[in-house]
Design an enzyme around this catalytic site. Structure first.
Site, mmCIF file in Angstrom:
data_model
loop_
_atom_site.group_PDB
_atom_site.id
_atom_site.type_symbol
_atom_site.label_atom_id
_atom_site.label_comp_id
_atom_site.label_asym_id
_atom_site.label_seq_id
_atom_site.Cartn_x
_atom_site.Cartn_y
_atom_site.Cartn_z
ATOM 1 N N HIS A 96 0.828 -1.210 0.000
ATOM 2 C CA HIS A 96 0.000 0.000 0.000
ATOM 3 C C HIS A 96 0.865 1.264 0.000
ATOM 4 C CE1 HIS A 96 -3.385 -2.604 1.942
ATOM 5 N NE2 HIS A 96 -3.098 -2.959 0.705
ATOM 6 N N HIS A 257 -9.468 -2.485 -4.862
ATOM 7 C CA HIS A 257 -8.339 -2.784 -3.973
ATOM 8 C C HIS A 257 -7.334 -3.716 -4.647
ATOM 9 C CE1 HIS A 257 -6.081 -2.720 -0.325
ATOM 10 N NE2 HIS A 257 -5.807 -3.994 -0.587
ATOM 11 N N ASP A 261 -3.396 -2.919 -5.010
ATOM 12 C CA ASP A 261 -2.300 -3.845 -4.691
ATOM 13 C C ASP A 261 -1.386 -4.044 -5.899
ATOM 14 O OD1 ASP A 261 -2.984 -4.349 -2.054
ATOM 15 O OD2 ASP A 261 -4.101 -6.188 -2.516
ATOM 16 N N HIS A 284 -0.695 -10.834 -4.964
ATOM 17 C CA HIS A 284 0.725 -10.515 -4.777
ATOM 18 C C HIS A 284 1.650 -11.556 -5.405
ATOM 19 C CE1 HIS A 284 -0.684 -7.389 -2.241
ATOM 20 N NE2 HIS A 284 -1.152 -8.206 -1.323
HETATM 21 ZN ZN LIG Z 1 -3.870 -4.657 -0.254
#
Ligand SMILES: [Zn+2]
Length: 313
Positions: A96, A257, A261, A284
């Site tokens: 973030h 969101h 990311d 991720h």
């Molecule tokens: Zn996040």
């Protein structure tokens, strides 16, 4: 793909993209808790010289870790950087902060933190953008370095994938498209595409919060994770219901969101990416695999220097 909510946000009114590197005008700090550790942490953002990039400093250890894709050591719940020669020197949940810096166009910063995990704040990048705005952004007398994707690179895991392909000639910087699909009907299928600019990042992505499924939270807590998690810093979904009393900030906050990311994860490339990022259910792990695959294929990218470009709507 019927039933999917797909939103396309075009680039805004014509504006000049910055061609210079930038940093913060002054240092600024905050205190928060780590999402997984539950630990109180102090974080300070400092200006840094041209070509410094973003570096994290563990003030409790007196050690630095550069914000680079090849130093990502764990991606299971967050993006974790670690010193390859000493895995105890780590900084968790960098995505973030990286997203806020990249989204606001900050190239160079030193981020001090007195523990192993960055503060979660409200689970979005909104407070980080506020801190950056309070510090101010200063243009530096050095051209911004770019990484231009010239051949498509793709990674996948089942039906999830992430891809970087050459940007259209009329585009500048990063074009982003993400779709997600969850059995929980409060999330369902959502898709969003946008051209990343400081304006689109602030307006469309920065306020979107981290989310979790209620069914996963007990399992995470049993594993010693999510100790700092609460309805104050994450959206919690139980099937068709959003458990947060205030509900959602936007109806498609979840896909926003995931894009936030991705902006943070892609900011670990080591330069400003000029590319189209297209992904389905990417997180991720895939985002980091994608950067590793790109960088490993020297025929897929070239470095350059950013030129002032008129970005038309
Ligand atoms: Zn996040």
């Amino acid at each position: 793909m019927d039933g999917m909510q797909h939103t396309y946000i075009p680039a805004g009114m014509a504006s000049f993209a910055g061609a210079c590197q930038s940093t913060l005008k002054t240092a600024i700090d905050c205190v928060g808790i780590g999402l997984h550790s539950g630990r109180r942490v102090q974080m300070a953002l400092h200006p840094a010289a041209p070509d410094h990039g973003v570096v994290f400093r563990r003030t409790d250890l007196g050690r630095d870790i550069a914000a680079r894709f090849d130093l990502v050591a764990d991606t299971r719940l967050a993006t974790v950087l670690a010193d390859p020669n000493d895995p105890t020197v780590r900084v968790a949940t960098v995505e973030h902060v990286m997203a806020a810096l990249a989204g606001c166009g900050v190239d160079n910063a030193l981020i001090e933190v007195d523990g192993p995990e960055l503060p979660v704040l409200d689970g979005s990048a909104a407070h980080l953008v506020f801190l950056i705005d309070c510090a101010g952004i200063a243009a530096q007398d050095a051209p911004r370095r770019t990484i231009e994707v010239i051949r498509t690179v793709r990674v996948s895991d089942g039906d999830a994938f992430a891809e970087l392909s050459p940007a259209r000639p009329t585009e500048d910087g990063l074009e982003l498209a993400m779709s997600i699909e969850f059995a929980a009907t409060a999330i369902g299928r959502q898709a969003l595409s946008l051209h990343l600019t400081p304006e689109s990042f602030r307006q469309e992505l920065s306020r979107a919060r981290t989310f979790a499924l209620a069914e996963d939270i007990d399992r995470l807590r049993a594993a010693g994770m999510a100790r700092g998690g609460s309805l104050d810093n994450a959206v919690v979904v139980d099937a068709a219901r959003v458990l947060n009393p205030g509900g959602l900030r936007m109806h498609d906050e979840f896909v926003r969101h995931k894009l936030l990311d991705a902006v943070g994860d892609l900011a670990l490339a080591g330069g400003r990416l000029c590319a189209r990022f297209t992904a389905h259910r990417s997180g991720h792990a895939l985002n980091n695999r994608l950067l590793r695959a790109l960088m490993a294929d020297k025929s897929a990218w070239r470095t350059g220097i950013e030129m002032p470009v008129l970005v038309a709507a």
